[in-house]
Design a protein around this motif. Structure first.
Motif, mmCIF file in Angstrom:
data_model
loop_
_atom_site.group_PDB
_atom_site.id
_atom_site.type_symbol
_atom_site.label_atom_id
_atom_site.label_comp_id
_atom_site.label_asym_id
_atom_site.label_seq_id
_atom_site.Cartn_x
_atom_site.Cartn_y
_atom_site.Cartn_z
ATOM 1 N N SER A 95 0.844 -1.197 0.000
ATOM 2 C CA SER A 95 0.000 0.000 0.000
ATOM 3 C C SER A 95 0.878 1.244 0.000
ATOM 4 O O SER A 95 0.430 2.332 -0.352
ATOM 5 C CB SER A 95 -0.970 -0.014 1.179
ATOM 6 O OG SER A 95 -0.266 0.065 2.372
ATOM 7 N N THR A 96 2.152 1.090 0.355
ATOM 8 C CA THR A 96 3.091 2.223 0.278
ATOM 9 C C THR A 96 3.136 2.761 -1.150
ATOM 10 O O THR A 96 3.043 3.970 -1.377
ATOM 11 C CB THR A 96 4.501 1.770 0.730
ATOM 12 O OG1 THR A 96 4.428 1.306 2.068
ATOM 13 C CG2 THR A 96 5.507 2.904 0.631
ATOM 14 N N PHE A 120 0.524 8.298 10.320
ATOM 15 C CA PHE A 120 1.630 7.482 9.801
ATOM 16 C C PHE A 120 2.577 8.417 9.028
ATOM 17 O O PHE A 120 2.127 9.172 8.157
ATOM 18 C CB PHE A 120 1.008 6.426 8.879
ATOM 19 C CG PHE A 120 1.961 5.464 8.264
ATOM 20 C CD1 PHE A 120 2.972 4.868 9.012
ATOM 21 C CD2 PHE A 120 1.825 5.100 6.927
ATOM 22 C CE1 PHE A 120 3.840 3.954 8.430
ATOM 23 C CE2 PHE A 120 2.678 4.186 6.346
ATOM 24 C CZ PHE A 120 3.692 3.614 7.095
ATOM 25 N N TYR A 123 2.871 9.692 5.055
ATOM 26 C CA TYR A 123 2.043 10.707 4.371
ATOM 27 C C TYR A 123 2.808 12.027 4.226
ATOM 28 O O TYR A 123 2.863 12.609 3.153
ATOM 29 C CB TYR A 123 0.733 10.970 5.134
ATOM 30 C CG TYR A 123 -0.094 9.750 5.465
ATOM 31 C CD1 TYR A 123 -0.096 8.643 4.644
ATOM 32 C CD2 TYR A 123 -0.886 9.724 6.612
ATOM 33 C CE1 TYR A 123 -0.868 7.525 4.954
ATOM 34 C CE2 TYR A 123 -1.661 8.624 6.933
ATOM 35 C CZ TYR A 123 -1.638 7.522 6.097
ATOM 36 O OH TYR A 123 -2.386 6.429 6.420
ATOM 37 N N ASN A 165 -7.287 7.630 7.683
ATOM 38 C CA ASN A 165 -6.709 6.307 7.975
ATOM 39 C C ASN A 165 -7.417 5.705 9.189
ATOM 40 O O ASN A 165 -7.099 6.015 10.318
ATOM 41 C CB ASN A 165 -5.187 6.463 8.222
ATOM 42 C CG ASN A 165 -4.542 5.220 8.809
ATOM 43 O OD1 ASN A 165 -3.727 5.276 9.722
ATOM 44 N ND2 ASN A 165 -4.892 4.069 8.290
ATOM 45 N N ASN A 169 -3.328 4.097 12.424
ATOM 46 C CA ASN A 169 -1.981 3.917 12.948
ATOM 47 C C ASN A 169 -1.519 5.333 13.266
ATOM 48 O O ASN A 169 -1.411 6.139 12.351
ATOM 49 C CB ASN A 169 -1.062 3.297 11.877
ATOM 50 C CG ASN A 169 0.387 3.285 12.312
ATOM 51 O OD1 ASN A 169 0.707 3.546 13.457
ATOM 52 N ND2 ASN A 169 1.277 2.983 11.373
ATOM 53 N N ASP A 197 -6.939 5.383 3.563
ATOM 54 C CA ASP A 197 -5.970 4.311 3.800
ATOM 55 C C ASP A 197 -6.627 3.287 4.728
ATOM 56 O O ASP A 197 -6.778 3.514 5.918
ATOM 57 C CB ASP A 197 -4.697 4.910 4.418
ATOM 58 C CG ASP A 197 -3.633 3.851 4.694
ATOM 59 O OD1 ASP A 197 -3.942 2.649 4.625
ATOM 60 O OD2 ASP A 197 -2.489 4.244 5.004
ATOM 61 N N ILE A 199 -5.652 0.050 5.281
ATOM 62 C CA ILE A 199 -4.751 -1.104 5.406
ATOM 63 C C ILE A 199 -5.072 -1.969 6.637
ATOM 64 O O ILE A 199 -4.759 -3.157 6.654
ATOM 65 C CB ILE A 199 -3.263 -0.634 5.402
ATOM 66 C CG1 ILE A 199 -2.268 -1.789 5.335
ATOM 67 C CG2 ILE A 199 -2.935 0.249 6.583
ATOM 68 C CD1 ILE A 199 -2.115 -2.414 4.010
ATOM 69 N N TYR A 200 -5.710 -1.372 7.658
ATOM 70 C CA TYR A 200 -6.070 -2.169 8.852
ATOM 71 C C TYR A 200 -7.558 -2.548 8.885
ATOM 72 O O TYR A 200 -8.072 -2.927 9.934
ATOM 73 C CB TYR A 200 -5.698 -1.396 10.132
ATOM 74 C CG TYR A 200 -4.213 -1.156 10.248
ATOM 75 C CD1 TYR A 200 -3.354 -2.173 10.644
ATOM 76 C CD2 TYR A 200 -3.651 0.076 9.908
ATOM 77 C CE1 TYR A 200 -1.980 -1.977 10.703
ATOM 78 C CE2 TYR A 200 -2.283 0.290 9.967
ATOM 79 C CZ TYR A 200 -1.454 -0.749 10.369
ATOM 80 O OH TYR A 200 -0.100 -0.560 10.425
ATOM 81 N N SER A 230 -0.420 -6.731 3.665
ATOM 82 C CA SER A 230 0.638 -6.781 4.689
ATOM 83 C C SER A 230 0.085 -7.079 6.069
ATOM 84 O O SER A 230 0.647 -7.878 6.817
ATOM 85 C CB SER A 230 1.375 -5.446 4.758
ATOM 86 O OG SER A 230 2.181 -5.265 3.637
ATOM 87 N N LYS A 231 -1.017 -6.414 6.428
ATOM 88 C CA LYS A 231 -1.528 -6.536 7.787
ATOM 89 C C LYS A 231 -2.625 -7.604 7.863
ATOM 90 O O LYS A 231 -2.656 -8.399 8.786
ATOM 91 C CB LYS A 231 -2.065 -5.190 8.288
ATOM 92 C CG LYS A 231 -1.197 -3.989 7.932
ATOM 93 C CD LYS A 231 0.133 -3.935 8.656
ATOM 94 C CE LYS A 231 0.992 -2.792 8.106
ATOM 95 N NZ LYS A 231 2.159 -2.473 8.870
ATOM 96 N N ARG A 239 5.203 -7.503 -0.359
ATOM 97 C CA ARG A 239 5.020 -6.188 -0.984
ATOM 98 C C ARG A 239 3.870 -6.203 -1.997
ATOM 99 O O ARG A 239 4.066 -6.058 -3.211
ATOM 100 C CB ARG A 239 6.328 -5.684 -1.652
ATOM 101 C CG ARG A 239 7.561 -5.705 -0.777
ATOM 102 C CD ARG A 239 7.355 -5.059 0.599
ATOM 103 N NE ARG A 239 6.920 -3.687 0.535
ATOM 104 C CZ ARG A 239 5.863 -3.227 1.232
ATOM 105 N NH1 ARG A 239 5.142 -4.028 2.015
ATOM 106 N NH2 ARG A 239 5.546 -1.965 1.151
HETATM 107 C C1 LIG Z 1 -1.328 3.347 8.001
HETATM 108 C C2 LIG Z 1 -0.412 2.578 7.122
HETATM 109 N N1 LIG Z 1 -0.533 2.705 5.798
HETATM 110 C C3 LIG Z 1 0.270 2.031 4.959
HETATM 111 C C4 LIG Z 1 1.273 1.191 5.431
HETATM 112 C C5 LIG Z 1 2.170 0.498 4.442
HETATM 113 O O1 LIG Z 1 1.947 -0.872 4.361
HETATM 114 P P1 LIG Z 1 2.429 -1.776 3.144
HETATM 115 O O2 LIG Z 1 3.230 -0.949 2.214
HETATM 116 O O3 LIG Z 1 3.231 -2.885 3.747
HETATM 117 O O4 LIG Z 1 1.178 -2.279 2.487
HETATM 118 C C6 LIG Z 1 1.433 1.035 6.813
HETATM 119 C C7 LIG Z 1 2.512 0.172 7.350
HETATM 120 O O5 LIG Z 1 2.805 0.135 8.524
HETATM 121 C C8 LIG Z 1 0.563 1.746 7.680
HETATM 122 O O6 LIG Z 1 0.670 1.627 9.010
#
Ligand SMILES: Cc1ncc(COP(=O)(O)O)c(C=O)c1O
Length: 379
Positions: A95-96, A120, A123, A165, A169, A197, A199-200, A230-231, A239
């Protein structure tokens, strides 16, 4: 040699710096990086090995394997009731890269992006790298709840995007549905992107139900959803991630994605298909994070910290003002040295006076970490 000043000004992430320092010390309990100890589900690993044995790995098609895009669209529909066409899905390198591709694709010099602190750190780094300006809203004094009036105070004609988000995080909070709907109503007639975002989104353990802003029809045409594996499936090193965006936006972002990475690893795209087809229920993982979050929250509250009410993700964000007026970096470095527990300072997320505990180790390890912290505070 000349280096782009925007790049030169960036610092290596504080989280990585502390993790590296901790790695050089003996007997440290490292609760810094957001990387779970839970392994990737076996079936994903085994089927991917078989796939690799039986297939020559070639470049994946631009935008991602069709089968994976179909599975992701199906997942968003069945899990969250949000409809996306397979051609609105763009597969990314984590997601990065989804975040980087989005911001690279939409930002021009001096544009503004609203970031909700604590946030996070990626950003801020990306916005800076792409020559734009981050404008922050600090929600730490409002129980981490964002409201439309807070956005109204900072939005202006230069604002190009807002990044949300949830679960967050570092605070683990989720914005209740009423707040999401209120924010969507406010942004409906504003000409800005809403980057969500998520991701969680699969790591939910609290009483609050997860509600994506992409569910609000009045803003869906400007929402770009960021997500990945990832999570949800402990696939950090694979990746593999994705973004969801209306066709007219995805059509532009695919160029950034293609000219930056060509395509993510074909093997990881295959692994992600297995994840969605065979490990669709990850609730047991979320429950484990819930148990860990409960333990850490309770122990920190007993010690006198003010702790954010985490509903998801696997982080606990706690205010330590009662114990110390040190800045958060000094505070965590002192804890690292004297208590051998590695934590992340709130300043890494743009809010001082806090520590973040990543619940990425077993309950036993977390218990020992809390015992050590208690001893440190009493010494
Ligand atoms: C809020 C948030 N977004 C994106 C990411 C990136 O995750 P990834 O690139 O592994 O998908 C993280 C990783 O810790 C995150 O905490």
């Amino acid at each position: 040699m000349y280096i782009n000043p925007r790049v030169k000004e960036l610092e290596v992430s504080i989280i990585r710096q502390i993790a590296q320092k901790a790695a050089k010390m003996d007997d440290v309990i490292n609760l810094t990086i957001g990387e779970p100890d839970i392994p990737t589900p076996r079936v994903i690993v085994e089927k991917s090995i078989e796939y690799m044995k039986n297939n020559q790995l070639k470049y994946a098609p631009t935008g991602g394997l069709e089968e994976l895009r179909i599975e992701i669209a199906k997942f968003y529909d069945e899990k969250y009731g949000i409809k996306y066409d397979k051609d609105e899905v763009l597969i990314t390198c984590g997601s990065t890269e989804a975040l980087s591709t989005t911001l690279k694709g939409i930002l021009a010099k001096d544009d503004e992006v609203i970031i909700i602190n604590p946030a996070f750190s990626l950003y801020d780094a990306l916005v800076h790298m792409y020559d734009a300006k981050a404008v922050h809203i600090d929600v730490s004094k409002n129980d981490f709840i964002l409201t439309s009036s807070m956005i109204e105070e900072v939005i202006n004609e230069k604002t190009k995007a807002i990044i949300l988000n949830y679960p967050s995080n570092p605070s683990g909070t989720i914005l209740p549905k009423e707040n999401i709907v209120e924010i969507a109503n406010f942004l409906a007639n504003k000409d800005i992107y809403i980057i969500s975002d998520e991701i969680y989104s699969e790591v939910i353990f609290g009483k609050e139900e997860y509600y994506s802003i992409a569910k609000c029809d009045n803003v869906k045409d400007k929402v770009i959803v960021i997500n990945g594996f990832s999570k949800s499936h402990s696939m950090t090193g694979w990746r593999i991630g994705y973004l969801l965006a209306p066709l007219n936006i995805r059509k532009e972002l695919i160029k950034v994605n293609q000219y930056t990475i060509t395509s993510p690893s074909t093997l990881s795209e295959y692994g992600a298909i297995v994840a969605l087809q065979e490990v669709s229920d990850v609730s047991s993982m979320a429950e484990e994070y819930g148990r860990r979050a409960n333990l850490v929250t309770n122990r920190l509250r007993e010690l006198g910290f003010e702790v954010a009410d985490a509903q998801g993700a696997f982080y606990i964000f706690a205010n330590y003002k009662k114990f110390s007026d040190k800045d958060s970096l000094t505070f965590v470095l002192d804890i690292l040295e004297k208590a051998k527990v590695a934590l992340v300072p709130g300043s890494a997320f743009g809010v001082d006076g806090y520590i973040r505990v990543a619940c990425t180790l077993s309950l036993d390890n977390l218990k020992t970490a809390m015992d050590r912290l208690e001893k440190y505070l009493n010494s």
